[in-house]
Enzyme design. Structure first.
Site, short mmCIF file in Angstrom:
data_model
loop_
_atom_site.label_atom_id
_atom_site.label_comp_id
_atom_site.label_asym_id
_atom_site.label_seq_id
_atom_site.Cartn_x
_atom_site.Cartn_y
_atom_site.Cartn_z
N LYS A 54 -73.30 41.87 83.67
CA LYS A 54 -71.94 41.97 83.10
C LYS A 54 -71.82 41.05 81.89
CE LYS A 54 -69.99 43.32 87.52
NZ LYS A 54 -69.45 42.90 88.79
N GLN A 98 -66.88 38.25 91.99
CA GLN A 98 -68.00 39.08 92.45
C GLN A 98 -68.04 39.14 93.98
OE1 GLN A 98 -70.15 40.82 90.35
NE2 GLN A 98 -70.88 41.75 92.25
N ASP A 121 -61.26 45.00 87.58
CA ASP A 121 -61.95 45.81 88.61
C ASP A 121 -61.02 46.91 89.13
OD1 ASP A 121 -64.60 45.15 88.98
OD2 ASP A 121 -64.18 43.45 90.30
#
Ligand code: NAP
Length: 312
Positions: A54, A98, A121
């Site tokens: 990422k 995460q 997200d």
């Protein structure tokens, strides 16, 4: 005839270039680039790799990125405080924590702690609700990546039967909702199968799919005899299986028997190189959208990429 490959690698590259162009325009106008913060708890090797990827993707498109690592033993309260610090930081546009998290931290609490405007997200209940009602919002990256592939390959979805196998919060369920909503891609008749769908029902429902989207994590679950000739097949599954002939000692396998199904489908995603790269590209686009919403540079930028013409 062999199916056309839905080349997620090439399409994701195109999307990254579009994003990079927008960032260049911002910088020319004297504005700072979008900034993504990723919080990583512990040292799960797969998570470390995902986070690094990422960060690298952010660098490629000219975003700023920050990785904050915390020890496995960080308390839930402390992690929530850190998230809140970034919620308040005007120089941060997107926040990701995460997953998976250690057992003593409740993932839902962390998901809900991220401010919806920075929830790149797209997992916050507010964004999930807005997505369900087809309002502009931050949508989960993997389902958005799937729809973007369908859009860019101009695959019609209206009135088609879309079968989604797997109903997880991050892939299967949101994909099923997005495929049934108004707009293109969308307007499909959707069937959603899961662990409690009896195998005989799976074998009956999957062959009805004009568009088959599989997100389970069981290599070989979908065999050629289950696929309708000419179907569009999207394989989200990524499972590491041991392999003697690779340097790493493993190979990534999808849920679909690619070798056989490619001769029956009209379009198919490879694994790897299909949905995976699209997920990262759409995460970057979410970060750009989060930035645009907060700063409203609409006079410099294009229409928000996640708004759909139809609100049904
Ligand atoms: P998950 O949370 O484990 O969900 C799997 C889903 O499959 C569940 O809904 C489960 O049903 C269902 N399922 C299990 N066995 C089944 C069966 N025999 N028949 C039908 N459905 C069955 O996994 P996920 O996060 O959605 O991920 C799914 C796969 O996609 C994994 O391989 C993952 O690594 C991969 N993935 C790839 C990307 C990417 O970017 N390429 C992104 C995310 C995930 P229940 O709900 O009833 O348990």
């Amino acid at each position: 005839m062999a199916a056309t490959l839905l080349d997620g690698k090439a399409v994701s590259q195109q999307i990254k270039e579009e994003i990079r162009d927008e960032v260049t325009r911002l910088s020319t106008a004297g504005q700072r680039p979008p900034h993504l913060v990723v919080l990583l708890v512990g040292d799960n090797p797969a998570s470390v790799i995902y986070v690094r990827n990422k960060m690298r993707a952010c660098e490629m498109v000219g975003f700023s990125s920050t990785m904050k690592r915390f020890p496995e033993a960080i308390t839930e309260a402390e992690l929530l405080r850190k998230v809140n610090d970034f919620n308040r930081d005007p120089d941060v546009d997107g926040i990701i924590v995460q997953m998976p998290l250690p057992d003593h931290i409740t993932p839902q609490k962390v998901t809900q702690a991220i401010h919806p405007s920075k929830d790149v997200d797209g997992f916050h209940p507010l964004n999930v609700g807005l997505m369900t009602l087809n309002f502009p919002c931050l949508m989960p990256a993997t389902p958005s990546g799937i729809l973007e592939l369908l859009r860019r390959y101009q695959i019609p979805t209206k009135g088609k039967h879309c079968v989604v196998v797997g109903r997880s919060r991050i892939v299967g369920r949101p994909t099923s909702i997005m495929m049934s909503r108004g707009g293109q891609p969308g307007e499909a008749t959707v069937s959603l199968c899961h662990k409690y769908t009896p195998p005989e029902d799976l074998a009956r429902i999957v062959p009805q799919a004009d568009i088959l989207i599989v997100a389970v994590g069981k290599p070989g679950l979908i065999t050629a005899d289950m696929v309708k000739p000419g179907a569009v097949v999207i394989d989200v599954g990524t499972t590491r299986v041991p392999a003697d002939d690779t340097k790493s000692g493993y190979r990534i396998k999808g849920d679909v028997d690619f070798a056989e199904v490619k001769d029956k489908a009209s379009f198919i995603t490879p694994v790897p190189g299909g949905v995976g790269p699209m997920t990262i590209a759409l995460l970057l686009r979410n970060t750009l959208d989060a930035y645009k919403q907060r700063f409203d540079f609409s006079h410099l930028l294009q229409t928000p990429s996640n708004s759909y013409e139809d609100e049904s």
